[in-house]
Scaffold this motif. Sequence first.
Motif, PDB file in Angstrom:
ATOM      1  N   TRP A  23       0.851  -1.196   0.000  1.00 59.91           N
ATOM      2  CA  TRP A  23       0.000   0.000   0.000  1.00 59.91           C
ATOM      3  C   TRP A  23       0.894   1.257   0.000  1.00 59.91           C
ATOM      4  O   TRP A  23       1.923   1.284   0.693  1.00 59.91           O
ATOM      5  N   ASP A  46       1.242  -8.817  -1.051  1.00 57.43           N
ATOM      6  CA  ASP A  46      -0.123  -8.330  -0.846  1.00 57.43           C
ATOM      7  C   ASP A  46      -0.321  -7.011  -1.593  1.00 57.43           C
ATOM      8  O   ASP A  46       0.423  -6.054  -1.380  1.00 57.43           O
ATOM      9  N   SER A 139     -11.818  -8.705   4.031  1.00 60.30           N
ATOM     10  CA  SER A 139     -10.946  -7.794   4.762  1.00 60.30           C
ATOM     11  C   SER A 139     -11.810  -6.776   5.472  1.00 60.30           C
ATOM     12  O   SER A 139     -12.775  -6.265   4.900  1.00 60.30           O
ATOM     13  N   SER A 188      -1.079  -3.463   8.577  1.00 57.78           N
ATOM     14  CA  SER A 188      -0.396  -2.425   9.381  1.00 57.78           C
ATOM     15  C   SER A 188       0.235  -3.066  10.624  1.00 57.78           C
ATOM     16  O   SER A 188       0.050  -2.593  11.754  1.00 57.78           O
ATOM     17  N   LEU A 190       3.071  -3.027  11.821  1.00 60.70           N
ATOM     18  CA  LEU A 190       4.016  -2.178  12.571  1.00 60.70           C
ATOM     19  C   LEU A 190       3.326  -0.920  13.065  1.00 60.70           C
ATOM     20  O   LEU A 190       3.977   0.044  13.465  1.00 60.70           O
ATOM     21  N   GLN A 192       2.076   1.167  11.299  1.00 66.50           N
ATOM     22  CA  GLN A 192       2.632   2.169  10.377  1.00 66.50           C
ATOM     23  C   GLN A 192       3.841   2.897  10.970  1.00 66.50           C
ATOM     24  O   GLN A 192       4.009   4.088  10.803  1.00 66.50           O
ATOM     25  N   LYS A 230       4.863  -3.481   5.233  1.00 70.29           N
ATOM     26  CA  LYS A 230       5.305  -2.759   4.041  1.00 70.29           C
ATOM     27  C   LYS A 230       6.618  -2.067   4.389  1.00 70.29           C
ATOM     28  O   LYS A 230       6.784  -1.542   5.500  1.00 70.29           O
ATOM     29  N   SER A 232      10.014   0.225   2.320  1.00 68.92           N
ATOM     30  CA  SER A 232      10.560   0.739   1.055  1.00 68.92           C
ATOM     31  C   SER A 232      12.047   0.458   0.931  1.00 68.92           C
ATOM     32  O   SER A 232      12.544   0.177  -0.150  1.00 68.92           O
ATOM     33  N   HIS A 236      15.012  -2.026   5.803  1.00 75.92           N
ATOM     34  CA  HIS A 236      13.774  -2.426   6.478  1.00 75.92           C
ATOM     35  C   HIS A 236      13.276  -3.774   5.968  1.00 75.92           C
ATOM     36  O   HIS A 236      12.822  -4.620   6.744  1.00 75.92           O
ATOM     37  N   ASN A 240      12.947  -6.897   8.534  1.00 75.94           N
ATOM     38  CA  ASN A 240      11.656  -7.541   8.797  1.00 75.94           C
ATOM     39  C   ASN A 240      11.709  -9.041   8.484  1.00 75.94           C
ATOM     40  O   ASN A 240      11.043  -9.839   9.144  1.00 75.94           O
TER      41      ASN A 240
HETATM   42  P1  NAP Z   1       3.004  -1.089   8.279  1.00 80.06           P
HETATM   43  O1  NAP Z   1       3.490  -2.213   7.484  1.00 80.06           O
HETATM   44  O2  NAP Z   1       2.524  -1.306   9.662  1.00 80.06           O
HETATM   45  O3  NAP Z   1       4.111   0.057   8.376  1.00 80.06           O
HETATM   46  C1  NAP Z   1       4.773   0.582   7.250  1.00 80.06           C
HETATM   47  C2  NAP Z   1       5.677   1.695   7.755  1.00 80.06           C
HETATM   48  O4  NAP Z   1       6.654   1.148   8.655  1.00 80.06           O
HETATM   49  C3  NAP Z   1       6.425   2.387   6.646  1.00 80.06           C
HETATM   50  O5  NAP Z   1       6.501   3.753   6.981  1.00 80.06           O
HETATM   51  C4  NAP Z   1       7.813   1.753   6.702  1.00 80.06           C
HETATM   52  O6  NAP Z   1       8.821   2.644   6.312  1.00 80.06           O
HETATM   53  C5  NAP Z   1       7.954   1.465   8.181  1.00 80.06           C
HETATM   54  N1  NAP Z   1       8.832   0.327   8.432  1.00 80.06           N
HETATM   55  C6  NAP Z   1       8.886  -0.847   7.733  1.00 80.06           C
HETATM   56  N2  NAP Z   1       9.795  -1.671   8.260  1.00 80.06           N
HETATM   57  C7  NAP Z   1      10.353  -1.014   9.304  1.00 80.06           C
HETATM   58  C8  NAP Z   1      11.364  -1.347  10.228  1.00 80.06           C
HETATM   59  N3  NAP Z   1      11.979  -2.515  10.203  1.00 80.06           N
HETATM   60  N4  NAP Z   1      11.699  -0.419  11.182  1.00 80.06           N
HETATM   61  C9  NAP Z   1      11.053   0.775  11.231  1.00 80.06           C
HETATM   62  N5  NAP Z   1      10.079   1.140  10.380  1.00 80.06           N
HETATM   63  C10 NAP Z   1       9.733   0.250   9.419  1.00 80.06           C
HETATM   64  O7  NAP Z   1       1.818  -0.287   7.514  1.00 80.06           O
HETATM   65  P2  NAP Z   1       0.863  -0.504   6.264  1.00 80.06           P
HETATM   66  O8  NAP Z   1       1.570  -0.263   4.993  1.00 80.06           O
HETATM   67  O9  NAP Z   1      -0.350   0.288   6.578  1.00 80.06           O
HETATM   68  O10 NAP Z   1       0.420  -2.050   6.353  1.00 80.06           O
HETATM   69  C11 NAP Z   1       1.105  -3.092   5.695  1.00 80.06           C
HETATM   70  C12 NAP Z   1       0.307  -3.642   4.522  1.00 80.06           C
HETATM   71  O11 NAP Z   1      -0.977  -4.091   4.939  1.00 80.06           O
HETATM   72  C13 NAP Z   1      -0.034  -2.602   3.452  1.00 80.06           C
HETATM   73  O12 NAP Z   1       1.096  -2.230   2.689  1.00 80.06           O
HETATM   74  C14 NAP Z   1      -1.126  -3.310   2.706  1.00 80.06           C
HETATM   75  O13 NAP Z   1      -0.567  -4.292   1.844  1.00 80.06           O
HETATM   76  C15 NAP Z   1      -1.907  -3.932   3.863  1.00 80.06           C
HETATM   77  N6  NAP Z   1      -3.051  -3.092   4.320  1.00 80.06           N
HETATM   78  C16 NAP Z   1      -4.311  -3.542   4.079  1.00 80.06           C
HETATM   79  C17 NAP Z   1      -5.413  -2.788   4.479  1.00 80.06           C
HETATM   80  C18 NAP Z   1      -6.798  -3.311   4.214  1.00 80.06           C
HETATM   81  O14 NAP Z   1      -7.776  -2.560   4.355  1.00 80.06           O
HETATM   82  N7  NAP Z   1      -6.937  -4.566   3.879  1.00 80.06           N
HETATM   83  C19 NAP Z   1      -5.245  -1.566   5.148  1.00 80.06           C
HETATM   84  C20 NAP Z   1      -3.938  -1.141   5.403  1.00 80.06           C
HETATM   85  C21 NAP Z   1      -2.853  -1.917   5.001  1.00 80.06           C
HETATM   86  P3  NAP Z   1       9.555   2.561   4.866  1.00 80.06           P
HETATM   87  O15 NAP Z   1       8.478   2.424   3.842  1.00 80.06           O
HETATM   88  O16 NAP Z   1      10.297   3.844   4.833  1.00 80.06           O
HETATM   89  O17 NAP Z   1      10.462   1.372   4.873  1.00 80.06           O
END
Ligand code: NAP
Length: 275
Positions: A23, A46, A139, A188, A190, A192, A230, A232, A236, A240
Amino acid sequence: MSSVPQLPLKPEGTIPQLGFGTWQIQGDACQNAVRTALEVGYRHIDTADAYGNHEDVGEALTTSGVPRDRIFLTTKVFRDNLRHDSLIGVCERSLKELQTDYLDLFLVHWPNNDVPMEETFSAMGELIANGKIRHCGVSNFTAKRLEKALKLDLAPISNNQVEYHPLLNQKRLFKICQKKGVTVTAYSPLAQGKVGENATVQAVAGRVGKSPAQVALRWLLQRGLIAIPKASSRAHIESNWEVLDFALPPGEYEAMDTINEWQRLIAWDVAEFDD
Ligand code: NAP
């Protein structure tokens, strides 16, 4: 290379417990991130129609050199396309955009009260029957809505993807899903990036010598969920993945499991939630 644990997915098959979320990344950033994730070892990706990055994910998958049958690919049909013909149409377009001829998992991306669930899940059943998707799921479904959908028995619902992290430990919903044989994917995972702000997470991370993000992901895996962080940067993405190489001892797991917070990050006007 670390091997990723798998969870059984009904009616048959498995899902890798650690996946990669996409995302809010598109274009070259998305292609590079997915390619890096595949290089590092991730085999579960995903995405969603609503993320606008199917072509980028598809390009990264096909140029990665990893055979399609070694990858678990999830995408989602958004809530405004849950009518029979729309859902089938979105699936067919998604397959083209992702450069594949089947999806491993196709999820209903947020429920919609204006469309009878019978219509949506009959369409899912058809997609399974003709081999376009291997599994279907939902979802952001509450326990009550999930139970209603399961009772229809029109397609085997094998997964519910919901927000889940140490600051939103949805134990009740998880227990009900487990009882019904529905796997739970933590999105999410982490929070976010906010998991690192919690004092308990920081303390556990300090004691086990890992980062807050790593202990959050490790806790989810030990709890029995699927996590799709997620990231970038390569740093990271690698860090992970390294959660496959350690375990939280029982006391530290317990400390993570009893964090008393209810911080929901993803909410909007159509959303309905448990608790
Ligand atoms: P997340 O994975 O909880 O957090 C992503 C954030 O954490 C980014 O800012 C990333 O930074 C940072 N990060 C990643 N690895 C890290 C590490 N080792 N140490 C510190 N920071 C770290 O948030 P999300 O993107 O909301 O959720 C993950 C996935 O879930 C989404 O990408 C999507 O595929 C899915 N999702 C689904 C729904 C739904 O409604 N079904 C809703 C939300 C999300 P960088 O990018 O700078 O590395």
